[in-house]
Design a protein around this motif. Structure first.
Motif, PDB file in Angstrom:
ATOM      1  N   THR A 157       0.831  -1.196   0.000  1.00 49.74           N
ATOM      2  CA  THR A 157       0.000   0.000   0.000  1.00 49.74           C
ATOM      3  C   THR A 157       0.870   1.253   0.000  1.00 49.74           C
ATOM      4  N   GLN A 158       1.892   1.231   0.849  1.00 50.55           N
ATOM      5  CA  GLN A 158       2.905   2.284   0.854  1.00 50.55           C
ATOM      6  C   GLN A 158       4.172   1.697   0.236  1.00 50.55           C
ATOM      7  N   LYS A 159       4.598   2.245  -0.896  1.00 52.39           N
ATOM      8  CA  LYS A 159       5.691   1.654  -1.644  1.00 52.39           C
ATOM      9  C   LYS A 159       7.028   1.826  -0.924  1.00 52.39           C
ATOM     10  N   PRO A 160       7.907   0.835  -1.031  1.00 48.52           N
ATOM     11  CA  PRO A 160       9.275   1.004  -0.513  1.00 48.52           C
ATOM     12  C   PRO A 160       9.965   2.175  -1.206  1.00 48.52           C
ATOM     13  N   GLN A 161      10.977   2.691  -0.566  1.00 48.38           N
ATOM     14  CA  GLN A 161      11.669   3.851  -1.137  1.00 48.38           C
ATOM     15  C   GLN A 161      12.334   3.505  -2.464  1.00 48.38           C
ATOM     16  N   PHE A 162      12.931   2.319  -2.544  1.00 51.19           N
ATOM     17  CA  PHE A 162      13.660   1.921  -3.747  1.00 51.19           C
ATOM     18  C   PHE A 162      12.914   0.827  -4.496  1.00 51.19           C
ATOM     19  N   GLU A 163      13.198   0.720  -5.771  1.00 52.38           N
ATOM     20  CA  GLU A 163      12.686  -0.386  -6.569  1.00 52.38           C
ATOM     21  C   GLU A 163      13.628  -1.586  -6.453  1.00 52.38           C
ATOM     22  N   GLY A 164      13.039  -2.777  -6.552  1.00 54.83           N
ATOM     23  CA  GLY A 164      13.843  -3.986  -6.677  1.00 54.83           C
ATOM     24  C   GLY A 164      14.705  -4.346  -5.498  1.00 54.83           C
ATOM     25  N   ILE A 165      14.288  -3.997  -4.263  1.00 57.39           N
ATOM     26  CA  ILE A 165      15.080  -4.372  -3.095  1.00 57.39           C
ATOM     27  C   ILE A 165      14.591  -5.680  -2.477  1.00 57.39           C
ATOM     28  N   THR A 166      13.405  -6.139  -2.891  1.00 59.69           N
ATOM     29  CA  THR A 166      12.856  -7.407  -2.411  1.00 59.69           C
ATOM     30  C   THR A 166      12.439  -8.219  -3.623  1.00 59.69           C
ATOM     31  N   TYR A 167      13.087  -9.353  -3.836  1.00 58.33           N
ATOM     32  CA  TYR A 167      12.819 -10.191  -4.997  1.00 58.33           C
ATOM     33  C   TYR A 167      13.323 -11.596  -4.704  1.00 58.33           C
ATOM     34  N   TRP A 196       5.585  -3.781  19.089  1.00 60.80           N
ATOM     35  CA  TRP A 196       6.468  -4.532  18.199  1.00 60.80           C
ATOM     36  C   TRP A 196       5.710  -5.055  16.989  1.00 60.80           C
ATOM     37  N   ASN A 197       5.088  -4.165  16.270  1.00 64.74           N
ATOM     38  CA  ASN A 197       4.416  -4.595  15.058  1.00 64.74           C
ATOM     39  C   ASN A 197       4.700  -3.622  13.928  1.00 64.74           C
ATOM     40  N   SER A 198       4.568  -4.142  12.712  1.00 69.68           N
ATOM     41  CA  SER A 198       4.761  -3.357  11.500  1.00 69.68           C
ATOM     42  C   SER A 198       3.917  -3.996  10.406  1.00 69.68           C
ATOM     43  N   VAL A 199       2.960  -3.244   9.880  1.00 65.27           N
ATOM     44  CA  VAL A 199       2.105  -3.750   8.813  1.00 65.27           C
ATOM     45  C   VAL A 199       2.948  -4.147   7.608  1.00 65.27           C
ATOM     46  N   TYR A 200       3.958  -3.358   7.309  1.00 62.64           N
ATOM     47  CA  TYR A 200       4.833  -3.637   6.159  1.00 62.64           C
ATOM     48  C   TYR A 200       5.504  -5.002   6.311  1.00 62.64           C
ATOM     49  N   LEU A 201       6.048  -5.290   7.501  1.00 62.94           N
ATOM     50  CA  LEU A 201       6.782  -6.534   7.703  1.00 62.94           C
ATOM     51  C   LEU A 201       5.860  -7.745   7.802  1.00 62.94           C
ATOM     52  N   THR A 202       4.772  -7.625   8.561  1.00 64.08           N
ATOM     53  CA  THR A 202       3.924  -8.793   8.773  1.00 64.08           C
ATOM     54  C   THR A 202       2.993  -9.049   7.593  1.00 64.08           C
TER      55      THR A 202
END
Length: 587
Positions: free
Chosen positions: A328-338, A365-371
């Motif tokens: 929903t909220q894009k990572p700062q960089f492209e192609g860092i998770t593949y 200790w939660n993060s929507v992005y990580l979980t």
């Protein structure tokens, strides 16, 4: 470009005469063989501004022009014969602005048939393509005989990138202002339909303007045993860091010529933020890691020091970007998770850098992005590739570490969010960076956060050294049936941390959530017990050869001992798995 075989005094004299006669406002390029008029009093070598306004970055590639500026600045301060000769050489080595630089090949899709490419040019140079020849060590004559051509997309940087940034070294060495900025053109191309198990030579550019030739091998159709490299945390910032990282790269290529690719989990450069330095990125590609880049594929992800709104990382790499579409909220960089499958191993390359971009809390200790996003992605990849024997992750940040980053405020949050994912996905080997120390951890029970001692055999007991090996163990075979083996291979560069003692780890432990925010505490009870193998600071640039075999994953770590590629074997370990993986639930 033809080299200028001339004397520096003649260059300056000729320039003065030409500029005076023509009264031109634009720079004048000296002729190849300037004629010095007779009976003319030579111009003193104090007029360095003539050279500075003649050889400008408008006409030459940024990297070659910076070397010229460095030589000019040195010569202006001390016009010794040696410095004048160095300046003459720098003038001869100037490269026209039309040439490519900072080239790299990365996995983007199936490693048997696909390959991504990226390179830079100066502003305004947007023509470019990739040429490939299905031959090892091809020559220019081979390229003239017939090539595979892949068109590229040229993207000028959205804004001028800070060149020197806050890097005091290059500011002083080249007389470049800390706010100096350049617009670049980032070229990206994706080759598809390549032949599995084939050695390719490749170059980038366009007719008459080609890069040096580099090489890679596609994955075999029925890939068996293979090796790859792990290097991390070069932190390029000055000549010492460049030299030691290059020493490591040269040693790695010489020691493991059969390596198919090199995993690099971040902190390419030192200076992040908006005031970062593109010069540091340039030196990573053009000098520090150049020996590896020319011989194999790079497998990168970002580190915290690479963080910058200037998105240098995005401009420099061409990896698969499908993960970003999930967020929903894009990572700062492209192609860092593949991810990609190579042989019998699933590789999950990921970044936790953007954990704060959606709802998160250090209290809970939660993060929507990580979980939600990263956790879903992990499970989807392992579900779709359930038949691979090994599962290997690569990230910059640590879930467990034993040096200065062990008490950062983020690891408790990372562990709370990611350990359930690692458990469900049954990750065998977690390759980490960030901590700059050589650390063998686990296998770790993801529920109790305790080492699974029954999974360890063949460890060698050695003399304890409070810096180089604080546990007194080396070697060993580690079974990952019930937990993940975590590994940090120190640093390929110069920035080093040292292991925390058992006493310090015990003193740093707390159950108070407020204290976990002070960067002085952690929440892992009996933390030191997790370090089940070699644990210390090798005090030299390090790389690790990882070989995926049918019966194990073997890790051989080396220190790079000199500039000739000589190495010392630091440690050898084996990771085994006796149970088949289960398939996680996707929800």
């Amino acid at each position: 470009m033809r080299k200028l075989s001339i004397q520096l005094s003649s260059v300056i004299l000729t320039l003065c005469l030409v500029m005076t006669a023509c009264k031109q406002e634009t720079p004048v390029t000296p002729p190849d063989d300037p004629v010095v008029p007779q009976d003319t009093t030579p111009v003193e070598l104090t007029k360095w501004e003539i050279l500075d306004t003649t050889y400008t970055v408008r006409d030459y590639t940024v990297p070659s022009h910076t070397f010229f500026k460095m030589a000019l600045t040195t010569c202006a301060a001390d016009s010794s014969e040696a410095n004048k000769e160095a300046l003459e050489q720098a003038i001869q080595n100037l490269v026209p602005k039309t040439e490519p630089y900072c080239m790299v090949a990365t996995f983007n899709g199936d490693p048997k048939t696909n390959m991504g490419f990226t390179w830079f040019t100066n502003e305004g140079v947007e023509e470019g393509e990739v040429q490939l020849v299905a031959k090892a060590e091809a020559t220019e004559e081979d390229f003239a005989a017939g090539v595979i051509t892949v068109p590229a997309t040229a993207t000028p940087t959205k804004k001028a990138l800070r060149y020197a940034g806050i890097a005091s070294y290059i500011v002083k060495a080249a007389g470049i202002g800390a706010g100096e900025r350049y617009v670049y053109v980032s070229h990206k191309a994706l080759a598809t339909g390549l032949t599995p198990g084939t050695e390719y030579s490749w170059r980038v550019g366009y007719e008459g303007h080609w890069s040096p030739i580099a090489h890679f091998r596609t994955q075999d159709a029925g890939q068996g045993e293979f090796s790859f490299l792990v290097m991390s945390d070069s932190h390029i910032m000055n000549p010492t860091y460049i030299r030691e990282a290059r020493r490591c790269a040269l040693a790695a290529v010489k020691t493991v010529p059969e390596a198919r690719f090199c995993c690099f989990p971040g902190d390419f450069v030192e200076d992040g933020t908006a005031a970062n330095s593109e010069w540091e990125w340039e030196r990573w590609f053009e000098e520090a890691m150049e020996p590896v880049i020319k011989q194999m594929v790079m497998v990168p992800t970002d580190g915290n020091h690479d963080d910058s709104p200037n998105i240098n990382y995005t401009y420099h790499f061409n990896t698969n970007n499908d993960f970003n579409a999930l967020c929903t909220q894009k990572p700062q960089f492209e192609g860092i998770t593949y991810s990609f499958v190579y042989g019998d191993a699933l590789f999950l390359v990921f970044s936790m850098q953007d954990f704060w971009r959606e709802k998160y809390s250090y209290v809970d200790w939660n993060s929507v992005y990580l979980t939600d996003h990263l956790g879903y992605w992990f499970r989807k990849q392992t579900m779709e590739n359930a038949n691979t024997k090994y599962r290997i992750s690569l990230a910059h940040f640590n879930l467990f570490s034993g040096s200065d980053h062990s008490t950062d405020e983020e690891p408790p949050l990372f562990r709370a969010c990611m350990l359930p994912t690692f458990k469900d996905c049954e990750i065998d080997l977690a390759l980490q960076g960030h901590d700059h120390t050589y650390e063998v951890i686990g296998p770790v029970n993801p529920d109790s956060l305790t080492p699974i001692l029954s999974a360890i055999s063949d460890r060698e007991e050695v003399t304890i050294d409070k810096n180089k090996n604080i546990t007194g163990y080396k070697g060993g075979t580690y079974c990952t049936d019930e937990g993940t083996f975590y590994f940090i291979g120190a640093t390929c560069g110069h920035k080093r941390y040292y292991p925390h003692s058992r006493e310090r780890m015990e003193n740093d432990y707390t159950e108070d959530p407020d204290l976990l925010k002070d960067n002085k505490h952690h929440n892992v009870k009996n933390y030191f017990d997790l370090f089940t193998g070699m644990f210390g600071q090798p005090e030299a640039p390090c790389f690790t050869k990882v070989t995926v075999k049918d019966d194990c994953i073997e890790l051989n770590s080396y220190t790079a001992d000199d500039d000739q590629g000589n190495v010392s074997l630091l440690n050898t370990m084996r990771i085994v798995r006796t149970k088949p993986h289960t398939t996680p639930v996707l929800n």
